[in-house]
Scaffold this motif. Structure first.
Motif, PDB file in Angstrom:
ATOM      1  N   GLU A  47      37.787   6.120 -13.677  1.00 29.82           N
ATOM      2  CA  GLU A  47      39.244   6.334 -13.725  1.00 29.82           C
ATOM      3  C   GLU A  47      39.892   5.945 -12.404  1.00 29.82           C
ATOM      4  O   GLU A  47      39.527   6.441 -11.349  1.00 29.82           O
ATOM      5  CB  GLU A  47      39.534   7.813 -14.027  1.00 29.82           C
ATOM      6  CG  GLU A  47      41.008   8.147 -13.935  1.00 29.82           C
ATOM      7  CD  GLU A  47      41.337   9.604 -14.308  1.00 29.82           C
ATOM      8  OE1 GLU A  47      40.501  10.263 -14.960  1.00 29.82           O
ATOM      9  OE2 GLU A  47      42.430  10.054 -13.947  1.00 29.82           O
ATOM     10  N   LEU A  48      40.850   5.054 -12.517  1.00 30.40           N
ATOM     11  CA  LEU A  48      41.648   4.690 -11.355  1.00 30.40           C
ATOM     12  C   LEU A  48      42.911   5.546 -11.385  1.00 30.40           C
ATOM     13  O   LEU A  48      43.234   6.231 -10.418  1.00 30.40           O
ATOM     14  CB  LEU A  48      41.970   3.185 -11.446  1.00 30.40           C
ATOM     15  CG  LEU A  48      42.962   2.557 -10.496  1.00 30.40           C
ATOM     16  CD1 LEU A  48      42.553   2.775  -9.056  1.00 30.40           C
ATOM     17  CD2 LEU A  48      43.056   1.055 -10.766  1.00 30.40           C
ATOM     18  N   GLU A  56      35.452  19.759  -5.133  1.00 33.34           N
ATOM     19  CA  GLU A  56      34.607  19.026  -6.082  1.00 33.34           C
ATOM     20  C   GLU A  56      33.144  19.411  -5.875  1.00 33.34           C
ATOM     21  O   GLU A  56      32.668  19.513  -4.746  1.00 33.34           O
ATOM     22  CB  GLU A  56      34.752  17.512  -5.864  1.00 33.34           C
ATOM     23  CG  GLU A  56      36.160  16.957  -6.071  1.00 33.34           C
ATOM     24  CD  GLU A  56      36.477  16.665  -7.520  1.00 33.34           C
ATOM     25  OE1 GLU A  56      35.666  17.010  -8.404  1.00 33.34           O
ATOM     26  OE2 GLU A  56      37.574  16.112  -7.773  1.00 33.34           O
ATOM     27  N   ARG A  90      35.466  10.016  -5.056  1.00 31.90           N
ATOM     28  CA  ARG A  90      35.647  11.449  -5.317  1.00 31.90           C
ATOM     29  C   ARG A  90      35.470  12.216  -4.017  1.00 31.90           C
ATOM     30  O   ARG A  90      34.371  12.359  -3.518  1.00 31.90           O
ATOM     31  CB  ARG A  90      34.642  11.936  -6.367  1.00 31.90           C
ATOM     32  CG  ARG A  90      34.951  13.331  -6.888  1.00 31.90           C
ATOM     33  CD  ARG A  90      33.963  13.790  -7.946  1.00 31.90           C
ATOM     34  NE  ARG A  90      33.933  12.928  -9.103  1.00 31.90           N
ATOM     35  CZ  ARG A  90      34.872  12.871 -10.049  1.00 31.90           C
ATOM     36  NH1 ARG A  90      35.927  13.654  -9.965  1.00 31.90           N
ATOM     37  NH2 ARG A  90      34.765  12.050 -11.067  1.00 31.90           N
TER      38      ARG A  90
HETATM   39  P1  ATP Z   1      38.121  12.876 -12.642  1.00 32.97           P
HETATM   40  O1  ATP Z   1      37.898  13.039 -14.128  1.00 32.97           O
HETATM   41  O2  ATP Z   1      37.661  11.560 -12.092  1.00 32.97           O
HETATM   42  O3  ATP Z   1      37.683  14.078 -11.832  1.00 32.97           O
HETATM   43  P2  ATP Z   1      40.701  13.847 -13.128  1.00 32.97           P
HETATM   44  O4  ATP Z   1      40.899  13.439 -14.545  1.00 32.97           O
HETATM   45  O5  ATP Z   1      40.366  15.253 -12.787  1.00 32.97           O
HETATM   46  O6  ATP Z   1      39.682  12.845 -12.431  1.00 32.97           O
HETATM   47  P3  ATP Z   1      43.425  13.900 -12.546  1.00 32.97           P
HETATM   48  O7  ATP Z   1      43.505  15.363 -12.471  1.00 32.97           O
HETATM   49  O8  ATP Z   1      43.970  13.184 -13.727  1.00 32.97           O
HETATM   50  O9  ATP Z   1      41.940  13.424 -12.300  1.00 32.97           O
HETATM   51  O10 ATP Z   1      44.041  13.321 -11.194  1.00 32.97           O
HETATM   52  C1  ATP Z   1      44.884  12.219 -11.169  1.00 32.97           C
HETATM   53  C2  ATP Z   1      44.372  11.145 -10.244  1.00 32.97           C
HETATM   54  O11 ATP Z   1      44.052  11.667  -8.966  1.00 32.97           O
HETATM   55  C3  ATP Z   1      43.075  10.478 -10.712  1.00 32.97           C
HETATM   56  O12 ATP Z   1      43.354   9.450 -11.624  1.00 32.97           O
HETATM   57  C4  ATP Z   1      42.539   9.903  -9.416  1.00 32.97           C
HETATM   58  O13 ATP Z   1      43.208   8.682  -9.094  1.00 32.97           O
HETATM   59  C5  ATP Z   1      42.960  10.949  -8.416  1.00 32.97           C
HETATM   60  N1  ATP Z   1      41.869  11.892  -8.105  1.00 32.97           N
HETATM   61  C6  ATP Z   1      41.525  13.007  -8.788  1.00 32.97           C
HETATM   62  N2  ATP Z   1      40.497  13.631  -8.202  1.00 32.97           N
HETATM   63  C7  ATP Z   1      40.177  12.896  -7.108  1.00 32.97           C
HETATM   64  C8  ATP Z   1      39.193  13.031  -6.077  1.00 32.97           C
HETATM   65  N3  ATP Z   1      38.376  14.084  -6.041  1.00 32.97           N
HETATM   66  N4  ATP Z   1      39.141  12.086  -5.114  1.00 32.97           N
HETATM   67  C9  ATP Z   1      39.986  11.033  -5.123  1.00 32.97           C
HETATM   68  N5  ATP Z   1      40.935  10.864  -6.050  1.00 32.97           N
HETATM   69  C10 ATP Z   1      41.038  11.778  -7.042  1.00 32.97           C
END
Ligand code: ATP
Length: 451
Positions: free
Chosen positions: A270-271, A188, A197
């Protein structure tokens, strides 16, 4: 009363009570990386356990899998991650900081933190560039072309590539699901907000394979199921909402995506995401691997199932639970901090306390109760310091009940049960404590915090 919680308070309580430590601290720290202490581990175990119970153990139509973290590199070509798992990046030539082009409003200018990047005359931003979020590694002793591999950025692909195994060996037929819990890694660009994150996190994902014409129905079904799971574990309704993505916001594979959002102290975020991935993944892997990935029925019916995916990380749930639970109040002119966690999420279910730690008789009774309960529950014994201090320590880690052995216990074999939230105390026979606890854990629980 206004909600007293802030992210700083959660970070500081987590550290003070040994839930979560900043990682590699003795080497100066490693930004946005965390290590879990004892209570953090217990709480993560609970989150994992509750998810697994709801998604696998209590159902007939979902099985578990645990795939490798480093998969064949072609998996990530087929999935679209090599080409498309990127964020647009902008550098500032003046302050040398790097930002996500699509999140400038959430970022602070390196010179003037009250401004966003690009808002001061000194800001000198580059054009956005694409930056792949996958961590690369090399496999084997030689760092040559062909040995490059990736740490998985999601657990989902490990499920798709096992579709055929599960279909045949577990003898499943759509609609059915495969669930997986495990670490995922994303480089990230702008990690932060505590565990919200981070670069390595534990995902809990379930891919539900359905006949294409049932996809919409199951998509709605999983949004409801997952929302209800959060409600069951006490997250307040006013802090939860479902937000459906517009077509321009969806990922390349998605036919529909909804986020279950929680109102963190940083705002709505987003949870969990629930996506209708269509037949994208199975079709891609079938093409890249030249293996047929489809369902063939006994009557010759054949199709590539659509996939509905609820995906979340333990980290985001943990932050939401801690934030939702955190409370401060004044009781008898003393302030207390309390985590009003759902009893099945709290790291310690009950504390066993002799009123007077120096009384051999009380200690013996309390220890014996503790030895009995620890076989089935997460319980803690504590005999050091004043009883008030011991209660407050348990309040801060969210222990819902404390059983106290006192003078009267020695006379009639009863103990007091103290309730974390109401502070009510009742007396029950020591022999009935185990049963009392079982019953209390099965009761519906609602947050006593005001909305
Ligand atoms: P965001 O838009 O917040 O980066 P994302 O849409 O990329 O998230 P997804 O790829 O849909 O996330 O990942 C599914 C789930 O994994 C997310 O809903 C979240 O709960 C979790 N998640 C994703 N990235 C992270 C992170 N860097 N740290 C902690 N949890 C994460």
């Amino acid at each position: 009363m206004a909600d007293a919680v802030t992210m700083d308070k959660i970070v500081s309580l987590s550290r003070r009570r040994g839930f979560v430590f900043p990682s590699s601290e003795i080497y100066g720290g490693m930004g946005s990386t965390f290590d879990y202490g004892h209570y953090g581990v217990l709480m993560k175990n609970n989150i994992r356990e509750r998810w697994f119970e709801a998604m696998v153990r209590n159902r007939d139509d979902i099985v578990a899998i645990d795939s490798a973290i480093i998969l064949h590199p072609k998996v990530w070509e087929a999935s679209g991650h090599v080409a498309g798992f990127t964020d647009p990046l902008i550098d500032c030539r003046t302050c040398k900081l790097r930002f996500r082009a699509d999140k400038l409003e959430d970022s602070q200018c390196g010179l003037k933190p009250s401004k966003h990047p690009g808002e001061t005359p000194e800001c000198d931003l580059t054009e956005p560039r694409r930056f792949n979020l996958m961590f690369e590694t090399t496999v084997g002793a030689l760092q040559e072309e062909g040995s490059r591999a990736y740490l998985r950025p999601e657990t989902a692909q490990g499920i798709f590539i096992n579709f055929k195994n599960v279909l045949q060996i577990a003898r499943r037929k759509p609609p059915f699901g495969i669930a997986q819990i495990g670490k995922s890694f994303r480089n990230e660009i702008t990690p932060g907000n505590f565990l919200f994150r981070v670069r390595e996190f534990e995902q809990m994902e379930m891919e539900f394979f359905v006949p294409p014409d049932e996809a919409e129905k199951w998509y709605r079904y999983w949004i409801d199921e997952r929302l209800n799971w959060y409600r069951r574990y006490g997250l307040r309704d006013s802090k939860l909402r479902v937000r459906e993505h517009g077509p321009e916001e969806r990922s390349h594979y998605s036919q529909g995506t909804s986020d279950i959002e929680y109102e963190y102290p940083i705002g709505w975020g987003e949870l969990e995401g629930i996506a209708n991935r269509g037949d994208f993944d199975l079709t891609q892997h079938a093409e890249y691997s030249t293996t047929k990935l489809e369902y063939v029925g006994q009557d010759g019916e054949r199709y590539v199932p659509y996939v509905i995916e609820p995906a979340v990380s333990i980290e985001r749930i943990m932050v939401a639970l801690l934030v939702d639970a955190y409370d401060e109040e004044v009781v008898g002119e003393r302030e207390r901090t309390v985590l009003r966690l759902h009893p099945k999420m709290a790291p310690v279910t009950a504390a066993i306390l002799p009123l007077i730690g120096k009384s051999d008789d009380m200690v013996a009774k309390a220890r014996s109760l503790y030895e009995d309960l620890r076989r089935r529950h997460s319980v803690e014994y504590d005999d050091s310091g004043a009883i008030g201090r011991r209660y407050r320590r348990q309040d801060e880690i969210g222990t819902p009940w404390a059983f106290t052995v006192d003078e009267q216990t020695l006379a009639d074999d009863t103990v007091t049960v103290r309730d974390r939230d109401s502070l009510a105390q009742e007396r029950i026979p020591i022999a009935g404590v185990g049963e009392w606890l079982e019953g209390a854990l099965e009761r519906d629980w609602k947050s006593p915090k005001a909305n």
